[in-house]
Design an enzyme around this catalytic site. Sequence first.
Site, mmCIF file in Angstrom:
data_model
loop_
_atom_site.group_PDB
_atom_site.id
_atom_site.type_symbol
_atom_site.label_atom_id
_atom_site.label_comp_id
_atom_site.label_asym_id
_atom_site.label_seq_id
_atom_site.Cartn_x
_atom_site.Cartn_y
_atom_site.Cartn_z
ATOM 1 N N SER A 1 1.516 0.463 -1.919
ATOM 2 C CA SER A 1 0.224 0.450 -1.229
ATOM 3 C C SER A 1 0.156 -0.511 -0.049
ATOM 4 O O SER A 1 -0.766 -0.414 0.757
ATOM 5 C CB SER A 1 -0.901 0.121 -2.221
ATOM 6 O OG SER A 1 -1.202 1.240 -3.017
ATOM 7 N N LYS B 1 -0.137 1.177 3.238
ATOM 8 C CA LYS B 1 -1.408 1.734 3.705
ATOM 9 C C LYS B 1 -1.920 1.003 4.955
ATOM 10 O O LYS B 1 -2.611 1.605 5.788
ATOM 11 C CB LYS B 1 -2.451 1.663 2.589
ATOM 12 C CG LYS B 1 -2.116 2.553 1.392
ATOM 13 C CD LYS B 1 -3.042 2.277 0.211
ATOM 14 C CE LYS B 1 -2.686 3.144 -0.983
ATOM 15 N NZ LYS B 1 -3.491 2.826 -2.187
ATOM 16 N N TYR C 1 2.919 10.718 2.576
ATOM 17 C CA TYR C 1 2.357 9.604 1.805
ATOM 18 C C TYR C 1 3.384 9.035 0.824
ATOM 19 O O TYR C 1 3.587 7.815 0.753
ATOM 20 C CB TYR C 1 1.103 10.084 1.065
ATOM 21 C CG TYR C 1 0.503 9.053 0.146
ATOM 22 C CD1 TYR C 1 -0.193 7.962 0.639
ATOM 23 C CD2 TYR C 1 0.638 9.181 -1.244
ATOM 24 C CE1 TYR C 1 -0.749 7.012 -0.213
ATOM 25 C CE2 TYR C 1 0.084 8.236 -2.097
ATOM 26 C CZ TYR C 1 -0.597 7.156 -1.582
ATOM 27 O OH TYR C 1 -1.136 6.216 -2.422
ATOM 28 N N TYR D 1 -7.100 -4.084 -4.529
ATOM 29 C CA TYR D 1 -7.699 -3.102 -5.405
ATOM 30 C C TYR D 1 -9.081 -3.569 -5.866
ATOM 31 O O TYR D 1 -9.813 -4.189 -5.097
ATOM 32 C CB TYR D 1 -6.773 -2.792 -6.600
ATOM 33 C CG TYR D 1 -5.388 -2.362 -6.207
ATOM 34 C CD1 TYR D 1 -5.183 -1.351 -5.264
ATOM 35 C CD2 TYR D 1 -4.256 -2.952 -6.759
ATOM 36 C CE1 TYR D 1 -3.910 -0.938 -4.894
ATOM 37 C CE2 TYR D 1 -2.971 -2.549 -6.407
ATOM 38 C CZ TYR D 1 -2.806 -1.551 -5.476
ATOM 39 O OH TYR D 1 -1.553 -1.147 -5.114
ATOM 40 N N VAL E 1 2.167 -1.677 -6.070
ATOM 41 C CA VAL E 1 2.521 -1.661 -7.486
ATOM 42 C C VAL E 1 4.013 -1.872 -7.747
ATOM 43 O O VAL E 1 4.436 -1.932 -8.904
ATOM 44 C CB VAL E 1 2.034 -0.370 -8.190
ATOM 45 C CG1 VAL E 1 0.523 -0.312 -8.201
ATOM 46 C CG2 VAL E 1 2.656 0.865 -7.562
#
Length: 310
Positions: free
Chosen positions: A66, A69, A194, A246, A264
């Site tokens: 992540s 992103k 992705y 998160y 993660v």
Amino acid sequence: MNIEDATKQLEQMRQEAYAYTDKGKVASYIPELAKEDPCQIGVSVCLPDGTILSAGETDKPFTLQSISKIFSLIVALCQNGQSYVFERVGKEPTGDPFNSIIKLETIKPHRPLNPMINAGAIAVAGMIRGKDVEERLHSVLELLRKMTGNPQIGINEAVYCSEKKTADRNRALAWFLKDSGVLTGDVEETLDLYFRHCSIEVTAKEVARLGMVLAADGMDIMTKERVFPAEVARICKTFMVTCGMYNASGEFAIDVGIPAKSGVAGGILATVPNKMGIGVFGPALDEKGNSVAGVKLLELLSKEWKLGIF
């Protein structure tokens, strides 16, 4: 900052944080990540002159997950502009797990609340331009290669294949976005992009370099070249504060007070405006998907070096 003393302090804090590695578990829902040794913790700090201080496992490759992103968002903003991007993805924290579908379904319009949750990042991937997945991925890779100074940065194919085989929740999010009109292109192609950008492999030292470029508002600290606009850097750092950890982002902002983004695989990218970039690797995760020892290490570092921005 005395480099030798600072490095000793880093090692002391790393050793204190090491005790927390047994309080978490490696990500098991991506089988390839489940193979990682949880008893690892490393930290690198990149200073404005390019000096890198390190302690622990900072040369061990891991995938961005992540953290990527942030960089897909940079590419999408540079290619499309803010209006286009934020008509399709919101700017608000969710308070829900990163892979939750509930707000996507219950809030109208049915758009992801922010680009740091999976639904938002999939929507952002759909905005990256190019004639095929390879060309679109190249835009993200080139950005990362420029920011780190490493032209060899690429994909961990084993992790990519593992993610692609087990991504049923992400497929559900993507098809919901397609049905809602947020995704207008090919769903499987967007998902493939992705999965690939989440599987880009880096080290903690390289993550620290990424953080320093953000700290310098998009300037390459070595070449003094502008990599992306300062306004884009500002947007990304704001998302890191509000959504980057998160549904523990508020707690992290109070306890650590540094813009940060976790993944993660156990990585955390942190950026202290105008001061430093920080890269952390610690694959044992808490229940919200953040590195247990990594968060503790950043908390110690922020307090010891007085890095909090608030």
